[in-house]
Design a protein around this motif. Structure first.
Motif, PDB file in Angstrom:
ATOM      1  N   ASP A 148      40.974  41.457  41.075  1.00 21.75           N
ATOM      2  CA  ASP A 148      42.211  40.729  40.781  1.00 21.75           C
ATOM      3  C   ASP A 148      42.075  39.855  39.533  1.00 21.75           C
ATOM      4  O   ASP A 148      43.051  39.605  38.830  1.00 21.75           O
ATOM      5  CB  ASP A 148      42.617  39.852  41.979  1.00 21.75           C
ATOM      6  N   GLY A 149      40.851  39.405  39.265  1.00 20.52           N
ATOM      7  CA  GLY A 149      40.645  38.561  38.093  1.00 20.52           C
ATOM      8  C   GLY A 149      39.925  39.240  36.950  1.00 20.52           C
ATOM      9  O   GLY A 149      39.584  38.592  35.953  1.00 20.52           O
ATOM     10  N   ALA A 150      39.695  40.559  37.062  1.00 20.36           N
ATOM     11  CA  ALA A 150      38.878  41.257  36.069  1.00 20.36           C
ATOM     12  C   ALA A 150      39.682  41.980  34.995  1.00 20.36           C
ATOM     13  O   ALA A 150      39.095  42.593  34.109  1.00 20.36           O
ATOM     14  CB  ALA A 150      37.972  42.263  36.783  1.00 20.36           C
ATOM     15  N   ALA A 151      41.020  41.942  35.073  1.00 18.67           N
ATOM     16  CA  ALA A 151      41.882  42.638  34.109  1.00 18.67           C
ATOM     17  C   ALA A 151      41.493  44.104  33.953  1.00 18.67           C
ATOM     18  O   ALA A 151      41.175  44.570  32.854  1.00 18.67           O
ATOM     19  CB  ALA A 151      41.849  41.933  32.754  1.00 18.67           C
ATOM     20  N   PRO A 152      41.515  44.872  35.048  1.00 24.24           N
ATOM     21  CA  PRO A 152      41.083  46.270  34.958  1.00 24.24           C
ATOM     22  C   PRO A 152      42.094  47.149  34.229  1.00 24.24           C
ATOM     23  O   PRO A 152      43.290  46.844  34.187  1.00 24.24           O
ATOM     24  CB  PRO A 152      40.964  46.683  36.420  1.00 24.24           C
ATOM     25  N   LEU A 153      41.603  48.248  33.687  1.00 26.54           N
ATOM     26  CA  LEU A 153      42.495  49.280  33.164  1.00 26.54           C
ATOM     27  C   LEU A 153      43.097  50.065  34.319  1.00 26.54           C
ATOM     28  O   LEU A 153      44.241  50.503  34.256  1.00 26.54           O
ATOM     29  CB  LEU A 153      41.733  50.217  32.230  1.00 26.54           C
ATOM     30  N   GLN A 154      42.314  50.254  35.366  1.00 30.71           N
ATOM     31  CA  GLN A 154      42.787  50.831  36.620  1.00 30.71           C
ATOM     32  C   GLN A 154      41.732  50.600  37.687  1.00 30.71           C
ATOM     33  O   GLN A 154      40.574  50.275  37.392  1.00 30.71           O
ATOM     34  CB  GLN A 154      43.100  52.316  36.493  1.00 30.71           C
ATOM     35  N   GLY A 155      42.123  50.760  38.933  1.00 32.93           N
ATOM     36  CA  GLY A 155      41.186  50.605  40.040  1.00 32.93           C
ATOM     37  C   GLY A 155      41.806  51.114  41.319  1.00 32.93           C
ATOM     38  O   GLY A 155      43.022  51.326  41.403  1.00 32.93           O
ATOM     39  N   TRP A 156      40.957  51.320  42.327  1.00 35.66           N
ATOM     40  CA  TRP A 156      41.471  51.806  43.600  1.00 35.66           C
ATOM     41  C   TRP A 156      40.455  51.585  44.709  1.00 35.66           C
ATOM     42  O   TRP A 156      39.274  51.373  44.462  1.00 35.66           O
ATOM     43  CB  TRP A 156      41.823  53.293  43.523  1.00 35.66           C
ATOM     44  N   GLU A 157      40.955  51.613  45.934  1.00 36.12           N
ATOM     45  CA  GLU A 157      40.138  51.690  47.141  1.00 36.12           C
ATOM     46  C   GLU A 157      40.513  52.967  47.857  1.00 36.12           C
ATOM     47  O   GLU A 157      41.692  53.326  47.918  1.00 36.12           O
ATOM     48  CB  GLU A 157      40.413  50.514  48.084  1.00 36.12           C
TER      49      GLU A 157
END
Length: 659
Positions: A543-552
């Motif tokens: 939430d605080g890492a400024a991802p380009l994308q992510g998922w679970e």
């Protein structure tokens, strides 16, 4: 009957003066020595000029290679620091073109290569590897003013694609296209040398009983046996279908003269899993690779109906014999056990094989295979032909909750790796008990095509202060892939992965670095970890890492992305792309857009960076998912009652589709 032939060519490296001596030393390692004047040679080899290459003509392998040419290619290319090519045609129907560099088979083309475990490259990486491997000849031609051996990369790629597309009823025509690409002339030139060989004394010793020093070892090969990484978590299989599963065992230092095989079958919930066929074969194995598709020994048994319901099946193989290698030879054999299993509509079963080779004191226990019949509840809207084996397996993996995984893709920056180290530290700090950490690393490929690799095994308690662990997060160490496996016994129960995107030079302004974690839900407690708590740590971090994308996601896929030696795709990407597209999207023309503007995975919980957010309809997304801003991006979770298909529809502009 069509043509059957085999050939070996060695690229003439710079400063190479005595090819006969080099070839003689290579044959000596295989148990053959030059015949003395009073001896009658039993093996004859002729060396001929072949343009930039040297043709090595072995009369014993002129029609059918018994593995000798492939072993020689590895030995000669390593000793000469040069490239080598083995070409073969089988009865005019199938061909194989195997390209070696510095002792390893690195590229290939041909028919029926899937079972051979050969390395194969296409696209830009193929052009780069060939240019480096053929550099000695390229430089020689440049200095002499002769036409270049290889065209510039774009032309090479076009010619390679044309060679791949050759359609001919004659396999020799298809092989000729690849030989022409390498600059190997159709007809060899003058004779350089003729050498007669005899078997080294003791070099033809038959297998008989086990030789002192013979060793049998299970070969860890995720590409051939992907389910081994997941045990004791279940591996999905299609309900009502029959599928084959493989185990690989290497035999070194001796031969085999008879064996027996035992399969223990544990069926859960009365499941109706049934054996259909058991097959064992042996192939020459050298330098970590199979060197011939022609088996040294082979045995097959269709399983009779009365055996199907038994909890144990036993098979005797008295005629299964593999000749021992010549004394001093590093050649081995690889045994491939293939078991075909019919799955019921539902249920689980665990198969526990044991291989007993005559002369060994005890059988070799092979890794257990736990199967679960899995009916896909979700077929992605981007899925193409799921009847194809690769796509069918990808669909099963998406629908099998064998692992709990979480992935975050960040832009490469000075802050990225320290942020990932903080995440990993919080997860590792929660582990308890006697956990063993195995750290495997690979560096970025150097201009000379070298990939530095290292493996370290140590108690988890010592990891934080270990230099190899610190190097993973130091950009100066040039670590491209780092995988940390966590175990309390045999087999990892969870792990962490850091992977940077591949790059051509020292920097890539659009580079990414990915953080991933995975756990086997049924076994995470052995590490002292609670899956829900670990995922909560990941959410707070991303939430605080400024991802380009992510998922679970809960799936049967261990997070693994592109490495220097292999392109990797998520199961979701595989379903949305053709094999040709999966090779093409890594080329410079499409790599950036694919990396930054396409999702790699769809799951009920996602994170989207600003580049992805800009390409979707926010209102359509909010109709199916709970959406929350995270910096310039979004975090989203599928709404209760909505489906992944509905979510895919809202995300269609950024799904990984390519034909």
């Amino acid at each position: 009957m069509g043509l059957t032939a085999a050939s070996l060519h060695l690229l003439q490296p710079s400063g190479f003066a005595d090819p006969a001596a080099l070839v003689a030393r290579a044959y000596a390692k295989l148990g053959w020595v030059p015949a003395k004047r009073a001896e009658d040679a039993t093996r004859r080899v002729v060396l001929r000029e072949a343009g930039d290459w040297i043709a090595v003509e072995d009369a014993a392998c002129a029609s059918l290679d018994d593995g000798t040419l492939k072993e020689l290619a590895a030995l000669l290319s390593r000793a000469a620091g040069s490239a080598a090519v083995v070409g073969s045609v089988d009865d005019g129907d199938a061909f194989a073109f195997l390209f070696y560099d510095k002792g390893r088979q690195v590229d290939a083309a041909g028919d029926d290569l899937a079972e051979a475990g050969v390395a194969m490259l296409r696209g830009k990486r193929q052009a780069t590897l060939w240019a480096k491997a053929l550099a000695p000849a390229v430089l020689r031609r440049a200095f002499s003013g002769d036409p270049p051996l290889l065209p510039e990369p774009k032309v090479f790629l076009a010619r390679a694609a044309a060679a791949e597309a050759v359609e001919s009823a004659f396999a020799e025509d298809r092989l000729a296209a690849w030989r022409d690409l390498a600059g190997i002339p159709v007809a060899p030139g003058p004779v350089i040398a003729e050498i007669g060989f005899v078997a080294r004394p003791g070099g033809s010793k038959a297998a008989g009983a086990a030789l002192e020093g013979r060793s049998l070892r299970v070969l860890d090969s995720p590409d051939d046996c992907p389910w081994q990484e997941f045990h004791p978590a279940p591996w999905p299989c299609a309900p009502g279908a029959t599928a084959a599963y493989r185990w690989l065992v290497t035999c070194a230092g001796g031969g085999i003269d008879g064996a027996s095989l035992h399969l223990a079958i544990d069926r859960a919930d009365g499941a109706g899993f049934a054996l259909r066929e058991v097959h064992l074969r042996a192939h020459p194995f050298f330098n970590g690779q199979m060197t011939s598709m022609t088996p040294l020994a082979e045995w097959t048994q269709a399983v009779a109906g009365e055996v199907v319901t038994a909890t144990r099946a036993a098979f005797d193989l008295p005629g299964f014999a593999v000749r021992a290698p010549a004394p001093g030879s590093r050649a081995q054999a690889v045994l491939i056990l293939r078991v075909a299993v019919a799955a019921p509509d539902a249920g689980e079963a665990t198969i526990r094989p044991a291989l007993h080779v005559a002369g060994e004191a005890a059988p070799l226990a092979l890794p257990p295979l736990r199967l679960r019949a899995t009916a896909p509840a979700w077929v992605p809207i981007i899925a193409r032909d799921v009847s194809e084996p690769v796509e069918a397996e990808a669909l099963l993996r998406l629908n099998a909750p064998s692992l709990s995984t979480a992935v975050g893709v960040l832009a490469e920056s000075p802050a990225a790796r320290p942020a990932i180290r903080a995440l990993f530290g919080s997860v590792l700090g929660a582990c308890t008990g006697s956990v063993v950490a195995t750290l495997s690393t690979e560096k970025f490929m150097t201009p000379s095509a070298h990939v530095g690799k290292a493996r370290h095994v140590l108690p988890l308690a010592e990891l934080a202060g270990a230099k190899p662990w610190a190097a993973v997060f130091d950009p100066a160490a040039r670590i491209q892939t780092a995988r940390l496996d966590l175990a309390t016994g045999e087999g990892a129960l969870g792990g962490l992965v850091l992977q940077a995107s591949l790059r051509e030079g020292t920097e890539d302004p659009d580079g990414t670095v990915t953080a991933a974690l995975w756990l086997k839900p049924e076994d995470a407690a052995a590490l002292g970890l609670d899956v829900a708590a670990v995922l909560a740590r990941f959410r707070a971090w991303i939430d605080g890492a400024a991802p380009l994308q992510g998922w679970e996601a809960a799936c049967a896929w261990l997070p693994r992305f592109d490495r220097a030696e292999a392109y990797e795709h998520t199961p979701y990407e595989i379903l949305g792309t053709t094999p040709a597209a999966r090779m093409r999207i890594h080329d410079a023309a499409e790599a950036r857009a694919w990396r930054l503007e396409r999702l790699k995975f769809v799951a009920s919980r996602l994170w989207l960076g600003p580049a992805l957010v800009a390409r979707i309809d926010r209102a359509a997304l909010e109709a199916v998912a709970e959406v929350a801003p995270r910096g310039e991006g979004l975090a989203l979770m599928l709404r209760p009652g909505q489906t992944l298909t509905a979510l895919e529809t809202a995300l269609r502009p950024i799904l990984p589709e390519a034909g």
